[in-house]
Enzyme design. Structure first.
Site, PDB file in Angstrom:
ATOM      1  N   TYR A   1      41.052  33.210  26.447  1.00 23.97           N
ATOM      2  CA  TYR A   1      40.516  34.443  27.015  1.00 23.97           C
ATOM      3  C   TYR A   1      39.526  33.794  28.244  1.00 23.97           C
ATOM      4  O   TYR A   1      39.627  34.485  29.485  1.00 23.97           O
ATOM      5  CB  TYR A   1      39.855  35.092  25.977  1.00 23.97           C
TER       6      TYR A   1
ATOM      7  N   VAL B   1      33.845  41.365  36.329  1.00 19.25           N
ATOM      8  CA  VAL B   1      32.197  41.103  36.895  1.00 19.25           C
ATOM      9  C   VAL B   1      32.007  39.882  37.776  1.00 19.25           C
ATOM     10  O   VAL B   1      30.942  39.739  38.083  1.00 19.25           O
ATOM     11  CB  VAL B   1      31.591  40.791  35.551  1.00 19.25           C
TER      12      VAL B   1
ATOM     13  N   TYR C   1      36.467  50.950  32.916  1.00 19.99           N
ATOM     14  CA  TYR C   1      35.406  51.010  31.871  1.00 19.99           C
ATOM     15  C   TYR C   1      34.839  52.389  31.560  1.00 19.99           C
ATOM     16  O   TYR C   1      35.487  53.439  31.962  1.00 19.99           O
ATOM     17  CB  TYR C   1      34.158  50.158  31.767  1.00 19.99           C
TER      18      TYR C   1
ATOM     19  N   LYS D   1      42.971  40.677  33.051  1.00 18.64           N
ATOM     20  CA  LYS D   1      43.371  41.434  31.704  1.00 18.64           C
ATOM     21  C   LYS D   1      44.709  42.139  31.950  1.00 18.64           C
ATOM     22  O   LYS D   1      45.514  42.270  31.212  1.00 18.64           O
ATOM     23  CB  LYS D   1      42.358  42.341  31.444  1.00 18.64           C
TER      24      LYS D   1
ATOM     25  N   SER E   1      37.662  40.242  34.761  1.00 19.51           N
ATOM     26  CA  SER E   1      38.409  41.013  33.783  1.00 19.51           C
ATOM     27  C   SER E   1      39.994  41.590  34.397  1.00 19.51           C
ATOM     28  O   SER E   1      40.678  42.060  33.766  1.00 19.51           O
ATOM     29  CB  SER E   1      37.661  42.147  33.374  1.00 19.51           C
TER      30      SER E   1
HETATM   31  N1  GLN Z   1      34.634  37.113  31.118  1.00 15.78           N
HETATM   32  C1  GLN Z   1      34.076  38.265  31.199  1.00 15.78           C
HETATM   33  C2  GLN Z   1      33.478  38.592  29.777  1.00 15.78           C
HETATM   34  O1  GLN Z   1      34.022  38.280  28.812  1.00 15.78           O
HETATM   35  C3  GLN Z   1      34.922  39.436  31.613  1.00 15.78           C
HETATM   36  C4  GLN Z   1      34.188  40.761  31.758  1.00 15.78           C
HETATM   37  C5  GLN Z   1      34.536  41.636  32.951  1.00 15.78           C
HETATM   38  O2  GLN Z   1      34.932  41.095  33.842  1.00 15.78           O
HETATM   39  N2  GLN Z   1      34.259  42.813  32.853  1.00 15.78           N
HETATM   40  O3  GLN Z   1      32.418  39.090  29.465  1.00 15.78           O
END
Ligand code: GLN
Length: 310
Positions: free
Chosen positions: A193, A263, A245, A71, A68
């Site tokens: 994505y 993650v 988050y 992003k 993420s």
């Molecule tokens: N690729 C992961 C997902 O879509 C990214 C989530 C994350 O890093 N918080 O669940």
């Protein structure tokens, strides 16, 4: 090496030592099976400053799945491409929900709360898919330029694992499509994505590539404008309120810096006017944030007095 760098290096090494056994407190992500094979006791930290220092300790040159953290780059690309109209399709409010929650998306008619939860990043992926002839290549090119490294690439194992197990992300995309908030084909949007999430980078590369956000949108090494000062401010604001988050409030409370976790165990933190910290340790807490990564960023921010709220 000058004395400041030696001091900072010593501090980072001491912080890592203090965290040595804490990786047991978290759990490596396994809902994307390819992420579960990463060794839990790896950890690294890197600090890059806008005046040109780059310091690291531990496994700071070990590549990991940025997940993420991607992003942040996607958001900057989308803003650069379509300007303020992005804010008609995604909001800038904390969600108060897990990163992959679908609950609000229905009651809020397919408009994601912010661009750094999964729904928001999938929306941003739609913008990129619709506005670039090859959004994946454009994304990689953008990151490679920022990191000054042509070898940064996608981990295909992680990508395939995300495609195979990404049912919730697919559900988010279809729900937004049903509300008319996704233009491209859902399959293409998800493919973009998952591709951006599957990029591998190390702490040193990530810290350097985000320096523009600590420097009003300008990359201090090349003096190139990466985004406007106003948009750098906006991205940092979103990272402060939503980047961790449903733990963003606690992170602001105890650390006081814009940040984004992934993650894969990575965590970047922007220190406006100073530089960027990137920490990595794979085991996560139940919010999906790296346990040791958070401790490391919290400790260095405290030692150097970096909070933006001072
Ligand atoms: N690729 C992961 C997902 O879509 C990214 C989530 C994350 O890093 N918080 O669940």
């Amino acid at each position: 090496m000058n004395k400041n760098i030696i001091d900072l290096q010593g501090k980072l090494e001491a912080l890592l030592l203090a965290q040595r056994d804490n990786f047991h407190q978290g759990k490596v992500a396994d809902y994307i099976p390819a992420l579960a094979v990463v060794k839990p006791d790896l950890m690294g930290i890197s600090v890059a400053t806008i005046d040109g220092k780059v310091v690291g300790a531990g496994d700071y040159q070990h590549a990991f799945s940025i997940q993420s953290i991607s992003k942040v780059f996607g958001l900057v690309m989308a803003i650069n491409r379509i300007g303020d109209s992005i804010w008609q399709r995604v909001r800038m409010e904390p969600s108060g929900q897990p990163f992959n929650s679908i609950i609000q998306l229905q009651s809020e008619k397919g408009i994601p709360r912010n661009p750094v939860i999964n729904a928001g990043a999938i929306l941003v992926s739609d913008i990129l898919t619709s506005h670039f002839s090859s959004s994946k290549l454009a994304f990689l090119t953008f990151i490679r330029k920022l990191a000054g490294n042509e070898n940064i690439s996608i981990d295909n194992q992680v990508y395939l694992s995300e495609v195979k197990h990404g049912h919730l992300n697919a559900a988010l995309a279809h729900l937004m499509k049903s509300f008319g908030n996704i233009d491209s084909k859902v399959q293409d949007v998800l493919s973009h994505y998952f591709t951006q999430c599957s990029i591998s980078m190390n702490c040193e590369q990530l810290a350097q590539s985000l320096l523009f956000l600590a420097n009003k949108g300008i990359d201090p090494r090349t003096e190139k404008v990466i985004c406007s000062a106003r948009d750098a401010h906006r991205v940092n604001a979103i990272l402060s309120t939503s980047g961790m988050y449903d733990q963003s409030g606690e992170f602001a409370f105890s650390v006081g810096l814009p940040a984004k976790s992934g993650v894969g165990g990575g965590l970047i933190s922007i220190v406006p006017g100073y530089g960027v910290i990137c920490a990595w340790s794979p085991p996560l807490n139940h919010y999906g944030n790296s346990v040791v990564g958070m401790n490391l960023v919290a400790s260095i921010a405290e030692e150097l007095g970096l909070s933006i709220y001072h």
